[in-house]
Design an enzyme around this catalytic site. Structure first.
Site, PDB file in Angstrom:
ATOM      1  N   SER A   8     -72.004 -16.506  31.745  1.00 46.83           N
ATOM      2  CA  SER A   8     -70.607 -16.391  32.201  1.00 46.83           C
ATOM      3  C   SER A   8     -69.622 -16.625  31.058  1.00 46.83           C
ATOM      4  CB  SER A   8     -70.353 -17.426  33.304  1.00 46.83           C
ATOM      5  OG  SER A   8     -68.967 -17.532  33.574  1.00 46.83           O
ATOM      6  N   TYR A  10     -64.786 -11.826  31.507  1.00 50.17           N
ATOM      7  CA  TYR A  10     -63.486 -11.761  32.183  1.00 50.17           C
ATOM      8  C   TYR A  10     -62.487 -11.294  31.137  1.00 50.17           C
ATOM      9  CZ  TYR A  10     -64.981 -14.325  36.377  1.00 50.17           C
ATOM     10  OH  TYR A  10     -65.584 -14.701  37.547  1.00 50.17           O
ATOM     11  N   THR A  32     -66.643  -8.441  35.170  1.00 51.33           N
ATOM     12  CA  THR A  32     -66.394  -8.821  36.574  1.00 51.33           C
ATOM     13  C   THR A  32     -64.961  -8.492  36.941  1.00 51.33           C
ATOM     14  OG1 THR A  32     -68.043 -10.567  36.456  1.00 51.33           O
ATOM     15  CG2 THR A  32     -66.406 -10.752  38.210  1.00 51.33           C
ATOM     16  N   LYS A  55     -69.183  -5.562  37.694  1.00 52.15           N
ATOM     17  CA  LYS A  55     -69.652  -6.420  38.799  1.00 52.15           C
ATOM     18  C   LYS A  55     -68.507  -6.642  39.793  1.00 52.15           C
ATOM     19  CE  LYS A  55     -71.574 -11.085  39.523  1.00 52.15           C
ATOM     20  NZ  LYS A  55     -70.458 -11.934  39.926  1.00 52.15           N
ATOM     21  N   SER A  89     -71.463  -6.504  44.797  1.00 54.97           N
ATOM     22  CA  SER A  89     -71.282  -7.959  44.901  1.00 54.97           C
ATOM     23  C   SER A  89     -69.936  -8.269  45.505  1.00 54.97           C
ATOM     24  CB  SER A  89     -71.357  -8.566  43.486  1.00 54.97           C
ATOM     25  OG  SER A  89     -71.007  -9.943  43.483  1.00 54.97           O
ATOM     26  N   HIS A 142     -68.953 -11.560  44.926  1.00 56.30           N
ATOM     27  CA  HIS A 142     -68.791 -12.828  44.215  1.00 56.30           C
ATOM     28  C   HIS A 142     -69.345 -13.995  45.055  1.00 56.30           C
ATOM     29  CE1 HIS A 142     -66.540 -13.831  40.411  1.00 56.30           C
ATOM     30  NE2 HIS A 142     -66.801 -15.049  40.824  1.00 56.30           N
ATOM     31  N   ASP A 165     -76.058  -8.629  44.315  1.00 50.65           N
ATOM     32  CA  ASP A 165     -76.194 -10.073  44.550  1.00 50.65           C
ATOM     33  C   ASP A 165     -75.411 -10.469  45.788  1.00 50.65           C
ATOM     34  OD1 ASP A 165     -73.516 -10.665  43.885  1.00 50.65           O
ATOM     35  OD2 ASP A 165     -74.019 -11.328  41.866  1.00 50.65           O
TER      36      ASP A 165
HETATM   37  C1  FNR Z   1     -70.103 -17.672  40.619  1.00 51.06           C
HETATM   38  N1  FNR Z   1     -70.044 -16.294  40.363  1.00 51.06           N
HETATM   39  C2  FNR Z   1     -69.520 -15.844  39.160  1.00 51.06           C
HETATM   40  N2  FNR Z   1     -69.480 -14.516  38.901  1.00 51.06           N
HETATM   41  C3  FNR Z   1     -69.008 -14.059  37.705  1.00 51.06           C
HETATM   42  O1  FNR Z   1     -68.984 -12.857  37.486  1.00 51.06           O
HETATM   43  N3  FNR Z   1     -68.576 -14.949  36.762  1.00 51.06           N
HETATM   44  C4  FNR Z   1     -68.580 -16.294  36.949  1.00 51.06           C
HETATM   45  O2  FNR Z   1     -68.191 -17.063  36.076  1.00 51.06           O
HETATM   46  C5  FNR Z   1     -69.044 -16.776  38.209  1.00 51.06           C
HETATM   47  N4  FNR Z   1     -69.071 -18.104  38.483  1.00 51.06           N
HETATM   48  C6  FNR Z   1     -69.588 -18.569  39.664  1.00 51.06           C
HETATM   49  C7  FNR Z   1     -69.656 -19.946  39.906  1.00 51.06           C
HETATM   50  C8  FNR Z   1     -70.232 -20.427  41.066  1.00 51.06           C
HETATM   51  C9  FNR Z   1     -70.322 -21.906  41.301  1.00 51.06           C
HETATM   52  C10 FNR Z   1     -70.774 -19.517  42.012  1.00 51.06           C
HETATM   53  C11 FNR Z   1     -71.455 -20.009  43.260  1.00 51.06           C
HETATM   54  C12 FNR Z   1     -70.703 -18.167  41.782  1.00 51.06           C
HETATM   55  C13 FNR Z   1     -70.608 -15.317  41.327  1.00 51.06           C
HETATM   56  C14 FNR Z   1     -72.093 -15.068  41.027  1.00 51.06           C
HETATM   57  O3  FNR Z   1     -72.263 -14.367  39.828  1.00 51.06           O
HETATM   58  C15 FNR Z   1     -72.764 -14.234  42.111  1.00 51.06           C
HETATM   59  O4  FNR Z   1     -72.026 -13.067  42.341  1.00 51.06           O
HETATM   60  C16 FNR Z   1     -72.942 -14.979  43.457  1.00 51.06           C
HETATM   61  O5  FNR Z   1     -73.183 -16.355  43.250  1.00 51.06           O
HETATM   62  C17 FNR Z   1     -74.109 -14.354  44.218  1.00 51.06           C
HETATM   63  O6  FNR Z   1     -74.276 -14.942  45.479  1.00 51.06           O
HETATM   64  P1  FNR Z   1     -75.356 -16.108  45.774  1.00 51.06           P
HETATM   65  O7  FNR Z   1     -76.655 -15.742  45.074  1.00 51.06           O
HETATM   66  O8  FNR Z   1     -74.766 -17.372  45.220  1.00 51.06           O
HETATM   67  O9  FNR Z   1     -75.448 -16.094  47.249  1.00 51.06           O
END
Ligand code: FNR
Length: 372
Positions: free
Chosen positions: A114, A139, A165, A239, A261, A263, A294
């Site tokens: 990330s 980002y 993303t 994403k 996704s 998120h 995801d």
């Molecule tokens: C995320 N996710 C996320 N996505 C992204 O593109 N950049 C990021 O920095 C983050 N940070 C982040 C932090 C936390 C605590 C969570 C729970 C999620 C989203 C992540 O990549 C993903 O899309 C989801 O977590 C997928 O769903 P599940 O597997 O958690 O159900």
């Protein structure tokens, strides 16, 4: 490095890491990771969507040559699980993304680091070795010079793709994290952005919207995507896609692949489950365009369903934080090993010796009454 880590008792399946997470994390941190946004409708929909499908067992097929290898965006992977970009991993463990990177290496898993990681992207790359490709989640920054600096660092550190993303320009807070009084600890702030001064706050003119003229002021547009595609030599994935129209337009714009996704239910509450949108997105981009999914994946069976409905591979979000909190690198490696083995078992019972054998015909819709 915490060398005392042990796999906790009671972990038999990958989803057990979620069940035991409240014991491994303090309540505020757990609420922040587990929560969605708003009323958590999309968070719940992500999980419920998997309950709407069942897997048809097939008999007498010879699967002794079975494997889960695949080519994804020109890169060879041993299995179709990627570690999703998850920010602020020091919330879960002092070793943060360093531990996750070691687990990725141990299990030959593609890690997507990330932008908002707790440790610098170079340290993640160094810890991760070369057993699997490593991608960088981007980002776009308000200043293009800052985005270019991140890209140059990711390219220099050997990341092999950029995952842009686009669904998080506005993120409503999680109500459960608010209720638990969660505040981001100082040692979890994003290390990669340390050198970038925050954009100066400018007062909104009277009558302006806090959203349109405020939060969305720096939100990416199609022009920014075109700029990014020209600014890096790495393949760019996008994403956060749920609309088949967006998917087709992104494909036409030269994006290498897309991640279906929402998120993890943390962005627009009321958005559809990612699994529910997958067949329409697959239909929009054709059978050979790289497509990941995801949101709600907690088992090998869930991954099987996503692959049957059109994904080439899946990303694992929260489970990596729960496993990290429970047992550091060992926990994440164990969780991934369990997922891969669950997928093997599911494939074998469904008569599939290779990922290409997993087709929509392997699933049946559950009768509505039985839907979870
Ligand atoms: C995320 N996710 C996320 N996505 C992204 O593109 N950049 C990021 O920095 C983050 N940070 C982040 C932090 C936390 C605590 C969570 C729970 C999620 C989203 C992540 O990549 C993903 O899309 C989801 O977590 C997928 O769903 P599940 O597997 O958690 O159900």
């Amino acid at each position: 490095m915490h060398s005392q880590a042990r796999i906790p008792n009671g972990i038999h399946n990958a989803i057990d890491y979620e069940r035991l997470a409240p014991q491994a994390m303090d309540a505020g941190r757990h609420a922040y990771v587990a929560g969605g946004c708003g009323w958590d409708a999309t968070l719940a929909a992500n999980r419920a969507a998997f309950g709407r499908w069942s897997i048809v067992p097939r008999l007498l097929r010879d699967v002794r040559g079975g494997h889960t290898r695949l080519m994804l965006g020109g890169q060879q992977l041993a299995h179709p699980f990627l570690l999703a970009p998850v920010a602020h991993q020091r919330l879960a463990h002092p070793d943060a993304e360093i531990a996750t990177a070691r687990a990725a290496e141990a299990t030959a898993t593609c890690l997507v680091a990330s932008t908002l990681s707790s440790v610098p992207l170079e340290a993640i790359a160094q810890a991760g070795g070369s057993a699997a490709p490593r991608w960088f989640q981007l980002y776009l920054q308000p200043e293009r010079a800052h985005t270019l600096a991140l890209l140059a660092r990711a390219e220099g550190a050997g990341y092999q793709a950029i995952v842009l993303t686009l669904d998080a320009s506005i993120q409503l807070p999680s109500r459960s994290a608010l209720a638990a009084g969660f505040a981001m600890p100082a040692d979890c702030t994003p290390a990669n952005l340390a050198g970038f001064p925050p954009a100066p706050a400018s007062a909104l003119p009277p009558g302006a919207s806090r959203i349109f003229q405020g939060a969305m002021r720096h939100a990416p547009t199609w022009d920014d995507l075109a700029w990014l595609l020209a600014a890096t030599r790495l393949p760019v994935w996008v994403k956060g896609v749920l609309s088949p129209q967006d998917a087709r337009q992104l494909q036409g714009a030269g994006v290498a692949g897309i991640v279906v996704s929402n998120h993890g239910g943390r962005s627009l509450d009321g958005a559809p489950a990612s699994l529910a949108q997958l067949p329409a997105v697959r239909a929009a981009v054709g059978s050979s365009y790289p497509l990941l999914l995801d949101g709600g994946i907690r088992s090998g069976q869930d991954a099987f369903k996503a692959l049957a409905l059109g994904a080439d591979a899946v990303l694992i979000g929260r489970l990596q934080m729960y496993a990290l909190a429970a047992a550091g690198a060992l926990g994440v490696a164990h969780m991934l090993t369990l997922l891969v083995e669950e997928l093997h078992a599911c494939m074998a019972q469904a008569g599939c010796a290779a990922l290409a054998d997993i087709t929509p015909g392997a699933l049946l819709p559950c009768p509505p009454a039985a839907a979870a």
